[in-house]
Design an enzyme around this catalytic site. Structure first.
Site, PDB file in Angstrom:
ATOM      1  CB  ILE A  57       2.973  -8.838  -7.531  1.00  0.00           C
ATOM      2  CG1 ILE A  57       2.525  -7.533  -6.844  1.00  0.00           C
ATOM      3  CG2 ILE A  57       2.314  -9.008  -8.892  1.00  0.00           C
ATOM      4  CD1 ILE A  57       2.892  -6.259  -7.583  1.00  0.00           C
ATOM      5  CB  CYS A  96       6.576 -10.833 -11.902  1.00  0.00           C
ATOM      6  SG  CYS A  96       5.749 -10.128 -10.492  1.00  0.00           S
ATOM      7  CB  ALA A  97      12.315 -10.704 -11.436  1.00  0.00           C
ATOM      8  CB  THR A 137      13.033  -0.269  -5.080  1.00  0.00           C
ATOM      9  OG1 THR A 137      12.902  -0.920  -3.815  1.00  0.00           O
ATOM     10  CG2 THR A 137      11.714  -0.323  -5.812  1.00  0.00           C
ATOM     11  CD  GLN A 179      10.413   4.404  -7.222  1.00  0.00           C
ATOM     12  OE1 GLN A 179       9.476   4.600  -7.971  1.00  0.00           O
ATOM     13  NE2 GLN A 179      10.477   3.348  -6.417  1.00  0.00           N
ATOM     14  CE1 TYR A 194      10.595  -0.818  -9.344  1.00  0.00           C
ATOM     15  CE2 TYR A 194       9.094   1.029  -9.681  1.00  0.00           C
ATOM     16  CZ  TYR A 194       9.311  -0.318  -9.412  1.00  0.00           C
ATOM     17  OH  TYR A 194       8.233  -1.157  -9.225  1.00  0.00           O
ATOM     18  N   PRO A 206       1.131  -1.760 -12.055  1.00  0.00           N
ATOM     19  CG  PRO A 206       1.821  -3.637 -10.882  1.00  0.00           C
ATOM     20  CD  PRO A 206       2.194  -2.766 -12.038  1.00  0.00           C
ATOM     21  N   GLY A 207      -0.123   0.194  -9.278  1.00  0.00           N
ATOM     22  CA  GLY A 207       0.148   1.358  -8.434  1.00  0.00           C
ATOM     23  C   GLY A 207       0.734   0.866  -7.124  1.00  0.00           C
TER      24      GLY A 207
HETATM   25  P1  NAD Z   1       8.597  -8.439  -4.047  1.00  0.00           P
HETATM   26  O1  NAD Z   1       9.866  -7.889  -3.528  1.00  0.00           O
HETATM   27  O2  NAD Z   1       7.653  -9.091  -3.109  1.00  0.00           O
HETATM   28  O3  NAD Z   1       8.870  -9.461  -5.259  1.00  0.00           O
HETATM   29  C1  NAD Z   1       9.890  -9.283  -6.205  1.00  0.00           C
HETATM   30  C2  NAD Z   1      10.527 -10.625  -6.434  1.00  0.00           C
HETATM   31  O4  NAD Z   1      11.539 -10.507  -7.455  1.00  0.00           O
HETATM   32  C3  NAD Z   1      11.220 -11.161  -5.174  1.00  0.00           C
HETATM   33  O5  NAD Z   1      10.802 -12.488  -4.932  1.00  0.00           O
HETATM   34  C4  NAD Z   1      12.701 -11.115  -5.543  1.00  0.00           C
HETATM   35  O6  NAD Z   1      13.475 -12.122  -4.921  1.00  0.00           O
HETATM   36  C5  NAD Z   1      12.618 -11.329  -7.055  1.00  0.00           C
HETATM   37  N1  NAD Z   1      13.872 -10.953  -7.700  1.00  0.00           N
HETATM   38  C6  NAD Z   1      14.621  -9.840  -7.480  1.00  0.00           C
HETATM   39  N2  NAD Z   1      15.730  -9.881  -8.232  1.00  0.00           N
HETATM   40  C7  NAD Z   1      15.690 -11.042  -8.939  1.00  0.00           C
HETATM   41  C8  NAD Z   1      16.561 -11.665  -9.867  1.00  0.00           C
HETATM   42  N3  NAD Z   1      17.712 -11.089 -10.224  1.00  0.00           N
HETATM   43  N4  NAD Z   1      16.222 -12.871 -10.371  1.00  0.00           N
HETATM   44  C9  NAD Z   1      15.056 -13.475 -10.006  1.00  0.00           C
HETATM   45  N5  NAD Z   1      14.187 -12.926  -9.136  1.00  0.00           N
HETATM   46  C10 NAD Z   1      14.502 -11.735  -8.602  1.00  0.00           C
HETATM   47  O7  NAD Z   1       7.888  -7.217  -4.775  1.00  0.00           O
HETATM   48  P2  NAD Z   1       6.482  -7.125  -5.496  1.00  0.00           P
HETATM   49  O8  NAD Z   1       5.811  -5.953  -4.932  1.00  0.00           O
HETATM   50  O9  NAD Z   1       5.786  -8.439  -5.503  1.00  0.00           O
HETATM   51  O10 NAD Z   1       6.943  -6.740  -6.975  1.00  0.00           O
HETATM   52  C11 NAD Z   1       6.733  -7.577  -8.106  1.00  0.00           C
HETATM   53  C12 NAD Z   1       6.875  -6.724  -9.360  1.00  0.00           C
HETATM   54  O11 NAD Z   1       5.851  -5.722  -9.363  1.00  0.00           O
HETATM   55  C13 NAD Z   1       8.198  -5.975  -9.442  1.00  0.00           C
HETATM   56  O12 NAD Z   1       8.642  -5.961 -10.790  1.00  0.00           O
HETATM   57  C14 NAD Z   1       7.832  -4.574  -8.995  1.00  0.00           C
HETATM   58  O13 NAD Z   1       8.709  -3.616  -9.517  1.00  0.00           O
HETATM   59  C15 NAD Z   1       6.440  -4.458  -9.557  1.00  0.00           C
HETATM   60  N6  NAD Z   1       5.620  -3.432  -8.912  1.00  0.00           N
HETATM   61  C16 NAD Z   1       5.313  -3.518  -7.583  1.00  0.00           C
HETATM   62  C17 NAD Z   1       4.526  -2.525  -7.011  1.00  0.00           C
HETATM   63  C18 NAD Z   1       4.121  -2.543  -5.550  1.00  0.00           C
HETATM   64  O14 NAD Z   1       3.501  -1.564  -5.106  1.00  0.00           O
HETATM   65  N7  NAD Z   1       4.410  -3.582  -4.796  1.00  0.00           N
HETATM   66  C19 NAD Z   1       4.078  -1.462  -7.791  1.00  0.00           C
HETATM   67  C20 NAD Z   1       4.417  -1.408  -9.127  1.00  0.00           C
HETATM   68  C21 NAD Z   1       5.184  -2.401  -9.684  1.00  0.00           C
END
Ligand code: NAD
Length: 249
Positions: free
Chosen positions: A15, A90-91, A94, A152, A155, A185-186
């Site tokens: 994302i 956005c970091a 899970t 979760q 989470y 997001p879903g």
């Molecule tokens: P992803 O794993 O691709 O990206 C998450 C990023 O956060 C990674 O690059 C990771 O290295 C970074 N990160 C983790 N710990 C960190 C730290 N301590 N310091 C700096 N960076 C750190 O996952 P994604 O799906 O792109 O998720 C992005 C966000 O969206 C997250 O917060 C996630 O919870 C949220 N989200 C995702 C979804 C989904 O379905 N993918 C749904 C709802 C919410």
């Protein structure tokens, strides 16, 4: 006109990269925060592929679960590039497991990375935004903040905490030209959801009214609206980007 500067934590993730590209397309100078050494090259290649060079974007290392490391990152960016106008928190990670099996490490890792990080970075940018009379903060929560999800508790608690943080900070800085919103997001196709077992993935997809998983672009489009100058009257809200899988507000 000077380009606005946007920092995206977790900016090299699925994302995060989508948000970086969308912001760069709108003319923002984008900085992607990352924590995994070696993840820079793939992000840089994607930005290059999208047409952006070092003149349009940069990358900043920090573990955003650490308050001082977050402060150092913000100070470095502001002294070398300029003041941060837009922050996308956005970091996230899970550590899914039912509560009866959850360890304190799994609890704290998710709370620190997903929730405390939002405080850690925002705390270091908020004064500057208020002093300059403009700022946009978007916190990436999750559908599971309000829906709950088996396995979760950590989470969902962190993501629900983000919603309370968002609403409260929005009230504190509303008079300063700074808006604070959340996007929930879903099921979005990224590395995070690639880890989901195939049978559960099919079950999840079947329950989405729009009939498909979301994409990073779906999330990025919501973020683009919330960071725009035109969205100044929208603050303290939570925008659902979930294909209708959880309808609320
Ligand atoms: P992803 O794993 O691709 O990206 C998450 C990023 O956060 C990674 O690059 C990771 O290295 C970074 N990160 C983790 N710990 C960190 C730290 N301590 N310091 C700096 N960076 C750190 O996952 P994604 O799906 O792109 O998720 C992005 C966000 O969206 C997250 O917060 C996630 O919870 C949220 N989200 C995702 C979804 C989904 O379905 N993918 C749904 C709802 C919410």
């Amino acid at each position: 006109m000077k380009n606005k500067i946007a920092l995206v934590t977790g900016g090299v993730g699925g994302i995060g990269t989508g948000v970086c590209i969308a912001l760069a397309k709108q003319g923002y100078f984008v900085i992607a925060n990352y924590v995994v050494p070696g993840s820079e090259a793939a992000w840089q290649a994607k930005m290059q592929q999208a047409g952006f060079s070092h003149d349009d974007c940069d990358i900043a290392f920090a573990d955003v679960s650490d308050f001082n490391a977050s402060g150092k990152m913000v100070a470095d960016i502001e002294s070398t590039i300029g003041p941060i106008d837009v922050l996308i928190n956005c970091a996230g990670i899970t550590r899914d497991v039912s509560l009866r099996k959850m360890t304190p490490e799994q609890w704290h890792a998710v709370i620190n990375t997903n929730l405390s990080s939002v405080f850690n970075v925002t705390r270091h940018v908020i004064d500057g935004m208020c002093d300059r009379g403009f700022g946009r903060i978007v916190n990436i929560s999750s559908v599971n903040a309000t829906k709950g999800a088996f396995g979760q508790t950590n989470y969902a608690a962190a993501k629900a905490g983000i919603l309370g943080f968002t609403k409260s900070l929005a009230l504190e800085v509303a008079k300063k030209g700074v808006t604070v919103n959340a996007v929930s997001p879903g099921f979005i196709d990224t590395d995070m959801t690639a880890a989901v077992r195939e049978d559960l993935r099919q079950q999840t997809l079947a329950a989405i009214p729009t009939g498909r998983a979301g994409t990073p672009d779906d999330v990025a489009n919501a973020v683009l609206f919330l960071v725009s100058e035109e969205s100044g009257y929208v603050t303290g809200t939570n925008m659902a980007v979930n294909g209708g899988v959880h309808v609320y507000q």
